[in-house]
Write a protein that holds these residues in place. Structure first.
Motif, PDB file in Angstrom:
ATOM      1  N   ARG A 150      51.112 -25.019 -46.121  1.00  0.00           N
ATOM      2  CA  ARG A 150      51.412 -26.382 -45.679  1.00  0.00           C
ATOM      3  C   ARG A 150      51.643 -27.323 -46.861  1.00  0.00           C
ATOM      4  O   ARG A 150      51.801 -28.521 -46.677  1.00  0.00           O
ATOM      5  N   GLY A 151      51.607 -26.784 -48.080  1.00  0.00           N
ATOM      6  CA  GLY A 151      51.832 -27.609 -49.254  1.00  0.00           C
ATOM      7  C   GLY A 151      50.618 -28.384 -49.708  1.00  0.00           C
ATOM      8  O   GLY A 151      50.715 -29.261 -50.566  1.00  0.00           O
ATOM      9  N   ASP A 152      49.445 -28.066 -49.145  1.00  0.00           N
ATOM     10  CA  ASP A 152      48.217 -28.777 -49.499  1.00  0.00           C
ATOM     11  C   ASP A 152      47.546 -28.054 -50.663  1.00  0.00           C
ATOM     12  O   ASP A 152      46.574 -27.321 -50.497  1.00  0.00           O
ATOM     13  N   MET A 153      48.058 -28.273 -51.872  1.00  0.00           N
ATOM     14  CA  MET A 153      47.598 -27.547 -53.041  1.00  0.00           C
ATOM     15  C   MET A 153      46.151 -27.890 -53.398  1.00  0.00           C
ATOM     16  O   MET A 153      45.389 -27.032 -53.839  1.00  0.00           O
ATOM     17  N   HIS A 155      43.498 -28.820 -51.492  1.00  0.00           N
ATOM     18  CA  HIS A 155      42.487 -28.147 -50.672  1.00  0.00           C
ATOM     19  C   HIS A 155      42.578 -26.630 -50.807  1.00  0.00           C
ATOM     20  O   HIS A 155      41.569 -25.927 -50.701  1.00  0.00           O
ATOM     21  N   ALA A 156      43.791 -26.122 -51.035  1.00  0.00           N
ATOM     22  CA  ALA A 156      43.935 -24.678 -51.252  1.00  0.00           C
ATOM     23  C   ALA A 156      43.144 -24.243 -52.479  1.00  0.00           C
ATOM     24  O   ALA A 156      42.438 -23.229 -52.460  1.00  0.00           O
ATOM     25  N   LEU A 157      43.233 -25.019 -53.542  1.00  0.00           N
ATOM     26  CA  LEU A 157      42.497 -24.694 -54.760  1.00  0.00           C
ATOM     27  C   LEU A 157      40.991 -24.796 -54.526  1.00  0.00           C
ATOM     28  O   LEU A 157      40.212 -23.944 -54.989  1.00  0.00           O
ATOM     29  N   ALA A 158      40.570 -25.819 -53.797  1.00  0.00           N
ATOM     30  CA  ALA A 158      39.135 -25.982 -53.531  1.00  0.00           C
ATOM     31  C   ALA A 158      38.588 -24.795 -52.747  1.00  0.00           C
ATOM     32  O   ALA A 158      37.503 -24.265 -53.056  1.00  0.00           O
ATOM     33  N   VAL A 359      56.100 -37.213 -64.942  1.00  0.00           N
ATOM     34  CA  VAL A 359      56.087 -37.121 -63.482  1.00  0.00           C
ATOM     35  C   VAL A 359      55.706 -35.709 -63.038  1.00  0.00           C
ATOM     36  O   VAL A 359      54.930 -35.524 -62.098  1.00  0.00           O
ATOM     37  N   GLY A 360      56.258 -34.695 -63.734  1.00  0.00           N
ATOM     38  CA  GLY A 360      55.938 -33.320 -63.380  1.00  0.00           C
ATOM     39  C   GLY A 360      54.455 -33.031 -63.498  1.00  0.00           C
ATOM     40  O   GLY A 360      53.851 -32.411 -62.623  1.00  0.00           O
ATOM     41  N   GLN A 361      53.829 -33.491 -64.589  1.00  0.00           N
ATOM     42  CA  GLN A 361      52.408 -33.224 -64.771  1.00  0.00           C
ATOM     43  C   GLN A 361      51.542 -34.121 -63.887  1.00  0.00           C
ATOM     44  O   GLN A 361      50.518 -33.679 -63.366  1.00  0.00           O
ATOM     45  N   LYS A 362      51.940 -35.365 -63.684  1.00  0.00           N
ATOM     46  CA  LYS A 362      51.155 -36.275 -62.845  1.00  0.00           C
ATOM     47  C   LYS A 362      51.148 -35.824 -61.388  1.00  0.00           C
ATOM     48  O   LYS A 362      50.142 -35.958 -60.690  1.00  0.00           O
ATOM     49  N   THR A 363      52.266 -35.267 -60.919  1.00  0.00           N
ATOM     50  CA  THR A 363      52.350 -34.811 -59.523  1.00  0.00           C
ATOM     51  C   THR A 363      52.126 -33.310 -59.394  1.00  0.00           C
ATOM     52  O   THR A 363      52.276 -32.754 -58.318  1.00  0.00           O
ATOM     53  N   ARG A 364      51.786 -32.652 -60.514  1.00  0.00           N
ATOM     54  CA  ARG A 364      51.560 -31.206 -60.542  1.00  0.00           C
ATOM     55  C   ARG A 364      52.777 -30.451 -60.010  1.00  0.00           C
ATOM     56  O   ARG A 364      52.658 -29.476 -59.271  1.00  0.00           O
ATOM     57  N   GLY A 365      53.957 -30.951 -60.395  1.00  0.00           N
ATOM     58  CA  GLY A 365      55.196 -30.260 -60.078  1.00  0.00           C
ATOM     59  C   GLY A 365      55.721 -30.480 -58.679  1.00  0.00           C
ATOM     60  O   GLY A 365      56.642 -29.791 -58.256  1.00  0.00           O
ATOM     61  N   HIS A 366      55.176 -31.457 -57.934  1.00  0.00           N
ATOM     62  CA  HIS A 366      55.552 -31.608 -56.534  1.00  0.00           C
ATOM     63  C   HIS A 366      56.471 -32.782 -56.239  1.00  0.00           C
ATOM     64  O   HIS A 366      56.837 -32.989 -55.081  1.00  0.00           O
ATOM     65  N   ILE A 448      51.143 -37.742 -54.187  1.00  0.00           N
ATOM     66  CA  ILE A 448      51.893 -36.481 -54.209  1.00  0.00           C
ATOM     67  C   ILE A 448      51.126 -35.445 -55.020  1.00  0.00           C
ATOM     68  O   ILE A 448      51.007 -34.280 -54.620  1.00  0.00           O
ATOM     69  N   GLY A 449      50.564 -35.858 -56.153  1.00  0.00           N
ATOM     70  CA  GLY A 449      49.785 -34.945 -56.975  1.00  0.00           C
ATOM     71  C   GLY A 449      48.534 -34.445 -56.292  1.00  0.00           C
ATOM     72  O   GLY A 449      48.035 -33.355 -56.613  1.00  0.00           O
ATOM     73  N   SER A 450      48.008 -35.227 -55.349  1.00  0.00           N
ATOM     74  CA  SER A 450      46.803 -34.824 -54.616  1.00  0.00           C
ATOM     75  C   SER A 450      47.105 -33.918 -53.425  1.00  0.00           C
ATOM     76  O   SER A 450      46.188 -33.503 -52.726  1.00  0.00           O
ATOM     77  N   GLY A 451      48.381 -33.650 -53.192  1.00  0.00           N
ATOM     78  CA  GLY A 451      48.743 -32.712 -52.133  1.00  0.00           C
ATOM     79  C   GLY A 451      49.474 -33.314 -50.958  1.00  0.00           C
ATOM     80  O   GLY A 451      49.894 -32.593 -50.053  1.00  0.00           O
ATOM     81  N   SER A 452      49.639 -34.643 -50.914  1.00  0.00           N
ATOM     82  CA  SER A 452      50.375 -35.267 -49.816  1.00  0.00           C
ATOM     83  C   SER A 452      51.859 -34.954 -49.937  1.00  0.00           C
ATOM     84  O   SER A 452      52.389 -34.817 -51.041  1.00  0.00           O
TER      85      SER A 452
END
Length: 483
Positions: A150-153, A155-158, A359-366, A448-452
């Motif tokens: 679902r793109g929720d990186m 929570h997936a990592l947690a 932007v890539g690092q702040k949003t973790r590539g998303h 976006i970086g938090s998974g939204s």
């Protein structure tokens, strides 16, 4: 720059190309809760539905899937800056275990996570016992895979990390945590988990495969090549072969290159370039770094790689379309042939490409391409005045593309169509920055970086969706630049 006098031809070129790209086919997985997932090559395998996404091959428990609709438009791919080296590398799979399907379907069913079921497994594991711990670990892993789909990186990592607490020596879990860090462009953290995995599984090809990705992201090309060669020696893999060939092109080209460093950059440049130019480029980049750091309230944690090429080497290495004047695919790549110093144009290019790194690092590539390219243009100083009238008219006539159509890669676009996409991207980011200030931009990137999803981030910050943003942007263009 996109010219207004060419607007009609550009519009038709963009629309024609977009619909041509959409002629490829995808599948839609319809979950029992009504949610739809668009992906390539969805198929049933045993008690799972497997499918391809930009995150690699993922799977869902068959019990939560209502049906699969075959065929449909393929979404455009990820931005080149979305991950190091733009590599298509899939997450490692866990081996099937007895009772595993039952645990997975218990953890995720009817399109939702059953936290009560998982809590019971966690409770049983707290009493000890290898089997109970393995069950809890598998449940959290199944949840992590569902969240990743679902793109929720975040929570997936947690959940993947929680799975590790129950099975800390399980190589597949260690590699999946490493994989998620790679997807977030967190290369050093990924290597920590890969080193742990290598200690318990020294001959595992996936460890070397992922380690190569991490080293490439850290601009350590020699180590990346060595890891990918090791991976191929252990197991043939077309993904690794493609990554290795890309890295070897870099390595071969850069063998004779000189290297300079500064606080935030590692720069490599052709021996034919002036050393004074290399030093001036680093000084310019450091000045831009400080300015962008202040604007976005963010400091990239890792050193940023920069490569200065001749024009021919840039074309040979990047294989980018002719309209691309510089590139950021994890490293900033810029042709500087014939220059002896940093010109105003080169300074703008460096600021543009450096914005992509932030932007890539702040949003973790998303971050989608329209945000990446729109913000990079804004930060280099471009504004929408020249194109405003045409963009506003195109929107009024109902021919403007949706922002969803501008989310993916533009690398396959011809020059005219790319110019049109860039103009809309700038206009939207200009409106956001002017209406709510850079604070709104910063908050959108953070979400976006938090998974939204990008649209969810816009709703939270701007209180509107993609349609609302396009309408507001068109109104802003008319009021600000209308004649």
């Amino acid at each position: 720059m996109w010219q207004t006098s060419r607007a009609g031809r550009i519009l038709f070129a963009f629309v024609a190309l977009f619909f041509a790209a959409a002629a490829a086919h995808a599948d839609t997985i319809v979950l029992k809760n009504g949610r739809r997932i668009v992906a390539l090559n969805a198929r049933e395998e045993g008690d799972k539905v497997k499918y391809e996404t930009s995150a690699g091959e993922l799977s869902l428990p068959k019990s939560i899937v209502d049906h699969i609709e075959k065929g449909g438009a393929v979404p455009m791919g990820d931005s080149p800056a979305a991950a190091a080296a733009n590599l298509a590398i899939t997450p490692p799979a866990m081996e099937a275990t007895s009772g595993g399907a039952e645990i997975e379907s218990g953890a995720v069913h009817e399109g939702a996570i059953d936290r009560e079921y998982i809590a019971k497994l966690d409770g049983a594991a707290s009493g000890g016992g290898q089997r109970a711990n393995a069950s809890a670990a598998l449940a959290h892993h199944a949840v992590a895979q569902f969240e990743l789909s679902r793109g929720d990186m975040e929570h997936a990592l947690a959940d993947e990390r929680t799975a590790l607490t129950f099975a800390p020596e399980e190589p597949a879990l260690l590699m999946n945590v490493a994989y998620l860090h790679l997807r977030r462009s967190e290369y050093k953290q990924s290597l920590d988990y890969l080193e742990r995995a290598r200690r318990v599984a020294p001959e595992n090809a996936d460890v070397a495969k992922l380690a190569g990705w991490a080293y490439y992201g850290l601009n350590k090309i020699d180590q990346a090549v060595a890891e990918w060669k090791r991976a191929l020696a252990l197991r043939p893999d077309p993904e690794v072969q493609a990554a290795l060939e890309k890295a070897q092109r870099d390595k071969q080209e850069e063998e004779s290159y000189k290297e300079n460093e500064s606080s935030h950059f590692t720069l490599r440049y052709s021996g034919a370039a002036e050393p004074a130019l290399a030093r001036e480029v680093l000084r310019t980049l450091e000045a831009h770094f400080s300015a962008i750091e202040s604007e976005l309230n963010f400091t990239p944690p890792d050193s940023i790689g920069v490569v200065l090429y001749t024009q021919q080497a840039f074309a040979d290495i990047t294989r980018a379309p002719g309209w691309v004047g510089a590139l950021n695919d994890g490293r900033i790549r810029v042709p500087v042939q014939g220059l002896s110093g940093v010109t105003p144009e080169l300074s703008r290019v460096l600021r543009h490409e450096l914005t992509h790194s932030f932007v890539g690092q702040k949003t973790r590539g998303h971050a989608p391409t329209w945000i990446q390219e729109g913000l990079a243009q804004w930060m280099e100083g471009k504004r929408s005045g020249e194109n405003a009238d045409v963009l506003a008219q195109v929107y009024k006539d109902g021919h403007a593309p949706s922002l969803g159509q501008l989310e993916g890669s533009w690398m396959g676009l011809p020059g005219d169509a790319a110019g049109y996409a860039y103009a809309w991207a700038l206009a939207n980011m200009e409106y956001i920055a002017q209406a709510g200030g850079m604070g709104d931009v910063e908050r959108i990137l953070d979400r976006i970086g938090s998974g939204s999803s990008t649209e969810a981030a816009l709703r939270e910050v701007l209180h509107g969706d993609y349609t609302d943003l396009m309408q507001s942007t068109a109104e802003y263009l008319r009021k600000t630049y209308g004649r």
